[in-house]
Design a protein around this motif. Structure first.
Motif, PDB file in Angstrom:
ATOM      1  N   GLU A  23       0.836  -1.206   0.000  1.00  0.00           N
ATOM      2  CA  GLU A  23       0.000   0.000   0.000  1.00  0.00           C
ATOM      3  C   GLU A  23       0.874   1.261   0.000  1.00  0.00           C
ATOM      4  OE1 GLU A  23      -2.628  -0.381   3.319  1.00  0.00           O
ATOM      5  OE2 GLU A  23      -3.829  -1.953   2.386  1.00  0.00           O
ATOM      6  N   ALA A  24       1.852   1.295  -0.894  1.00  0.00           N
ATOM      7  CA  ALA A  24       2.813   2.400  -0.959  1.00  0.00           C
ATOM      8  C   ALA A  24       2.317   3.506  -1.886  1.00  0.00           C
ATOM      9  CB  ALA A  24       4.167   1.894  -1.452  1.00  0.00           C
ATOM     10  N   SER A  25       2.708   4.745  -1.592  1.00  0.00           N
ATOM     11  CA  SER A  25       2.421   5.872  -2.476  1.00  0.00           C
ATOM     12  C   SER A  25       3.311   5.782  -3.708  1.00  0.00           C
ATOM     13  CB  SER A  25       2.693   7.194  -1.757  1.00  0.00           C
ATOM     14  OG  SER A  25       4.083   7.359  -1.521  1.00  0.00           O
ATOM     15  N   ARG A  26       2.990   6.591  -4.730  1.00  0.00           N
ATOM     16  CA  ARG A  26       3.821   6.596  -5.927  1.00  0.00           C
ATOM     17  C   ARG A  26       5.240   7.056  -5.596  1.00  0.00           C
ATOM     18  NH1 ARG A  26       0.459   6.505 -10.590  1.00  0.00           N
ATOM     19  NH2 ARG A  26      -1.131   4.983 -10.035  1.00  0.00           N
ATOM     20  N   THR A  27       5.363   8.024  -4.720  1.00  0.00           N
ATOM     21  CA  THR A  27       6.690   8.495  -4.333  1.00  0.00           C
ATOM     22  C   THR A  27       7.486   7.371  -3.681  1.00  0.00           C
ATOM     23  OG1 THR A  27       5.796  10.720  -3.970  1.00  0.00           O
ATOM     24  CG2 THR A  27       7.964  10.224  -3.016  1.00  0.00           C
ATOM     25  N   ALA A  28       6.862   6.634  -2.758  1.00  0.00           N
ATOM     26  CA  ALA A  28       7.553   5.524  -2.096  1.00  0.00           C
ATOM     27  C   ALA A  28       7.901   4.422  -3.079  1.00  0.00           C
ATOM     28  CB  ALA A  28       6.677   4.974  -0.978  1.00  0.00           C
ATOM     29  N   MET A  29       7.031   4.195  -4.080  1.00  0.00           N
ATOM     30  CA  MET A  29       7.295   3.169  -5.077  1.00  0.00           C
ATOM     31  C   MET A  29       8.544   3.475  -5.890  1.00  0.00           C
ATOM     32  SD  MET A  29       3.366   2.512  -6.358  1.00  0.00           S
ATOM     33  CE  MET A  29       3.829   1.649  -7.864  1.00  0.00           C
ATOM     34  N   MET A  30       8.900   4.757  -5.993  1.00  0.00           N
ATOM     35  CA  MET A  30      10.051   5.154  -6.792  1.00  0.00           C
ATOM     36  C   MET A  30      11.358   5.145  -6.005  1.00  0.00           C
ATOM     37  SD  MET A  30       8.846   5.444  -9.741  1.00  0.00           S
ATOM     38  CE  MET A  30       7.518   4.283  -9.361  1.00  0.00           C
ATOM     39  N   LEU A  31      11.294   4.880  -4.704  1.00  0.00           N
ATOM     40  CA  LEU A  31      12.499   4.953  -3.878  1.00  0.00           C
ATOM     41  C   LEU A  31      13.527   3.880  -4.229  1.00  0.00           C
ATOM     42  CD1 LEU A  31      11.126   5.816  -0.327  1.00  0.00           C
ATOM     43  CD2 LEU A  31      12.391   7.302  -1.902  1.00  0.00           C
ATOM     44  N   GLY A  32      13.084   2.743  -4.729  1.00  0.00           N
ATOM     45  CA  GLY A  32      14.021   1.687  -5.081  1.00  0.00           C
ATOM     46  C   GLY A  32      15.013   2.135  -6.124  1.00  0.00           C
ATOM     47  N   ILE A  33      14.508   2.703  -7.218  1.00  0.00           N
ATOM     48  CA  ILE A  33      15.393   3.143  -8.289  1.00  0.00           C
ATOM     49  C   ILE A  33      16.217   4.356  -7.853  1.00  0.00           C
ATOM     50  CG2 ILE A  33      13.821   4.754  -9.480  1.00  0.00           C
ATOM     51  CD1 ILE A  33      14.764   3.372 -12.102  1.00  0.00           C
ATOM     52  N   MET A 225      10.680   6.111 -17.391  1.00  0.00           N
ATOM     53  CA  MET A 225      10.695   4.651 -17.398  1.00  0.00           C
ATOM     54  C   MET A 225      10.119   4.074 -16.106  1.00  0.00           C
ATOM     55  SD  MET A 225      11.759   3.167 -20.126  1.00  0.00           S
ATOM     56  CE  MET A 225      12.134   1.588 -19.374  1.00  0.00           C
ATOM     57  N   SER A 226      10.515   4.626 -14.975  1.00  0.00           N
ATOM     58  CA  SER A 226      10.091   4.065 -13.697  1.00  0.00           C
ATOM     59  C   SER A 226       8.623   4.325 -13.402  1.00  0.00           C
ATOM     60  CB  SER A 226      10.953   4.626 -12.561  1.00  0.00           C
ATOM     61  OG  SER A 226      10.919   6.035 -12.560  1.00  0.00           O
ATOM     62  N   ASN A 227       8.024   5.292 -14.088  1.00  0.00           N
ATOM     63  CA  ASN A 227       6.601   5.602 -13.882  1.00  0.00           C
ATOM     64  C   ASN A 227       5.719   5.182 -15.051  1.00  0.00           C
ATOM     65  OD1 ASN A 227       6.156   7.508 -11.325  1.00  0.00           O
ATOM     66  ND2 ASN A 227       8.133   8.028 -12.214  1.00  0.00           N
ATOM     67  N   MET A 228       6.284   4.492 -16.042  1.00  0.00           N
ATOM     68  CA  MET A 228       5.560   4.242 -17.277  1.00  0.00           C
ATOM     69  C   MET A 228       4.277   3.441 -17.066  1.00  0.00           C
ATOM     70  SD  MET A 228       5.451   4.739 -20.569  1.00  0.00           S
ATOM     71  CE  MET A 228       7.074   5.012 -21.298  1.00  0.00           C
ATOM     72  N   VAL A 229       4.361   2.330 -16.353  1.00  0.00           N
ATOM     73  CA  VAL A 229       3.162   1.497 -16.176  1.00  0.00           C
ATOM     74  C   VAL A 229       2.104   2.213 -15.329  1.00  0.00           C
ATOM     75  CG1 VAL A 229       2.283  -0.679 -15.250  1.00  0.00           C
ATOM     76  CG2 VAL A 229       4.400  -0.662 -16.585  1.00  0.00           C
ATOM     77  N   PRO A 230       2.469   2.803 -14.170  1.00  0.00           N
ATOM     78  CA  PRO A 230       1.449   3.568 -13.444  1.00  0.00           C
ATOM     79  C   PRO A 230       0.853   4.710 -14.274  1.00  0.00           C
ATOM     80  CG  PRO A 230       3.346   3.159 -12.043  1.00  0.00           C
ATOM     81  CD  PRO A 230       3.734   2.726 -13.416  1.00  0.00           C
ATOM     82  N   ALA A 349       8.736  12.837 -10.526  1.00  0.00           N
ATOM     83  CA  ALA A 349       7.528  12.488 -11.288  1.00  0.00           C
ATOM     84  C   ALA A 349       6.458  11.916 -10.363  1.00  0.00           C
ATOM     85  CB  ALA A 349       7.874  11.488 -12.393  1.00  0.00           C
ATOM     86  N   GLY A 350       6.869  11.041  -9.436  1.00  0.00           N
ATOM     87  CA  GLY A 350       5.904  10.485  -8.491  1.00  0.00           C
ATOM     88  C   GLY A 350       5.325  11.542  -7.571  1.00  0.00           C
ATOM     89  N   PHE A 351       6.162  12.489  -7.116  1.00  0.00           N
ATOM     90  CA  PHE A 351       5.696  13.558  -6.229  1.00  0.00           C
ATOM     91  C   PHE A 351       4.691  14.475  -6.933  1.00  0.00           C
ATOM     92  CE2 PHE A 351       6.166  17.938  -4.670  1.00  0.00           C
ATOM     93  CZ  PHE A 351       5.788  17.763  -3.346  1.00  0.00           C
ATOM     94  N   ILE A 352       5.005  14.845  -8.182  1.00  0.00           N
ATOM     95  CA  ILE A 352       4.084  15.708  -8.938  1.00  0.00           C
ATOM     96  C   ILE A 352       2.744  14.997  -9.135  1.00  0.00           C
ATOM     97  CG2 ILE A 352       3.673  16.786 -11.189  1.00  0.00           C
ATOM     98  CD1 ILE A 352       6.648  17.457 -11.293  1.00  0.00           C
ATOM     99  N   GLY A 357      -2.338  14.690  -9.124  1.00  0.00           N
ATOM    100  CA  GLY A 357      -3.170  13.628  -9.666  1.00  0.00           C
ATOM    101  C   GLY A 357      -2.883  13.317 -11.116  1.00  0.00           C
ATOM    102  N   ALA A 358      -1.790  13.866 -11.682  1.00  0.00           N
ATOM    103  CA  ALA A 358      -1.438  13.632 -13.086  1.00  0.00           C
ATOM    104  C   ALA A 358       0.072  13.795 -13.252  1.00  0.00           C
ATOM    105  CB  ALA A 358      -2.174  14.594 -14.006  1.00  0.00           C
ATOM    106  N   TYR A 359       0.570  13.236 -14.364  1.00  0.00           N
ATOM    107  CA  TYR A 359       1.999  13.336 -14.663  1.00  0.00           C
ATOM    108  C   TYR A 359       2.325  14.486 -15.618  1.00  0.00           C
ATOM    109  CZ  TYR A 359       2.963   8.750 -12.548  1.00  0.00           C
ATOM    110  OH  TYR A 359       3.115   7.711 -11.669  1.00  0.00           O
TER     111      TYR A 359
END
Length: 388
Positions: A23-33, A225-230, A349-352, A357-359
């Motif tokens: 149940e991670a936010s988009r910002t947290a999902m990007m922390l790996g990369i 690339m890291s946000n492409m699928v979401p 990108a995740g923070f924005i 609510g959009a990229y």
């Protein structure tokens, strides 16, 4: 093919089920990369020095191990905070020691006359990986629980990468050859280049300018690339269609690498990077203002062409301006300068998205930054060559 396809191109595919699990936010999902890039940037000067002094084959084997074990470790995570640790400690070895730092250094040793073409042909592997791995991993996740899928992936990567690395020959001298396959005099003693220092490079205007330009390109590329699928799912596409967008990007990258690689030996390399940046700007505008699978595929193809072009041109540019003997050191020492903006791309990108609510805002920000990069690009002095 393996490291870029399985790690970089597939990050957003893997991030979706992990994000849902925890149940991670988009910002947290990007922390790996982000953490992977940070750790890679910190150790890359040391890696770069080892590349010029130690066995490339040995370093690449370490990278293959890190990549394979990384996916197994990722399948064992039980909390969001563990994911960045896996990427920073293990996946980082795969992206650094099976990436441009080692592979481009190897090619710079073996080729001179057609170095750009060689770099372009070899870099096709990254696009092949981007075409194969996102739908492959998505298919594994669809057929199996995601943890099981990642374990299968880690085992498969090990079985393919280690035999491939064992074929590496560190330099043409080990085969009694000069670069380009020219025969070597048995009494020839290879010259030993004086190690170039980080302080000296920081005083070199070309080094700084190239680092800024590449950091803007990598930040944009990593962020997209890291946000492409979401991003694709937010535009009404399925996860499978999002993975296909990454594959379309990779196919276009094959064309870009071959075309840019072929002309890299015949043109002003600054124009090559400028063309790559212009293509990325066009891609950002498509992503910002158009919808539907067809339009987004066009946008993916544009950034794929650009990504294909920037790798062989960047490699050829460093070899021309700084020489092959110190290639590993120069690329390794450039990474800490590239790292800050590259780090910012994915979480920005995740923070924005989290805020708006959009990229769209992220894409326009990337496009504006690249316009600045094009202006800086032609301050590079091609006649100032530091062969130390």
């Amino acid at each position: 093919m393996l490291s870029n396809g399985a790690i970089m191109y597939s990050y957003s595919v893997v991030a979706v089920p992990i994000g849902l699990e925890f149940e991670a936010s988009r910002t947290a999902m990007m922390l790996g990369i982000t953490v992977m890039t940070l750790c890679g940037g910190i150790v890359s000067p040391w890696f770069g020095s080892l590349v010029d002094r130690w066995s490339l084959k040995g370093m690449m084997l370490l990278g293959a191990l890190g990549m394979s074990l990384g996916y197994v470790a990722l399948s064992l995570t039980t909390a969001t905070w563990q994911v960045p640790l896996v990427y920073g400690a293990l996946m980082m070895l795969g992206t650094n020691l099976l990436g441009p730092l080692t592979t481009s250094t190897l090619l710079a040793r073996w080729f001179t006359k057609k170095r750009g073409m060689a770099l372009g042909i070899a870099a096709v592997g990254t696009s092949v990986g981007g075409f194969v791995f996102p739908p492959l991993i998505q298919g594994l996740i669809d057929q199996h629980e995601w943890r099981t899928a990642l374990r299968y992936l880690g085992a498969g990567l090990f079985l393919v990468s280690v035999p491939a690395v064992l074929l590496v020959v560190n330099s043409p001298q080990l085969r009694g050859l000069h670069a380009d396959g020219a025969p070597m005099d048995p009494d020839f003693v290879p010259p030993v280049a004086a190690p170039v220092s980080f302080g000296l490079l920081l005083k070199n205007r070309n080094f700084i300018l190239i680092a800024i330009v590449m950091s803007l390109l990598f930040a944009t590329y990593t962020g997209v690339m890291s946000n492409m699928v979401p991003f694709a799912m937010g535009r009404g596409l399925t996860a499978d269609e999002g993975a296909l967008l990454i594959s379309a990007l990779a196919v276009a990258g094959i064309v870009g690498k071959l075309v840019f690689g072929a002309v890299a030996d015949k043109m002003d390399l600054r124009w090559g990077l400028g063309a790559s940046m212009a293509l990325v700007i066009a891609s950002m505008l498509v992503f910002a203002y158009f919808q539907g699978l067809t339009a987004l595929t066009v946008g993916s193809a544009l950034i794929g062409l650009a990504a294909g072009g920037m790798l062989p041109v960047w490699g050829a540019l460093l070899a021309v301006l700084f020489g092959a003997a110190n290639y590993g050191r120069v690329m390794g020492m450039m990474n800490p300068l590239i790292m800050p903006l590259t780090l910012a791309g994915a979480p920005l990108a995740g923070f924005i998205f989290d805020q708006t609510g959009a990229y769209t805002g992220a894409f326009l920000t990337f496009a504006g930054a690249l316009c600045l990069g094009i202006a800086l690009l032609f301050l590079i002095n091609m006649s100032d060559r530091a062969e130390a």
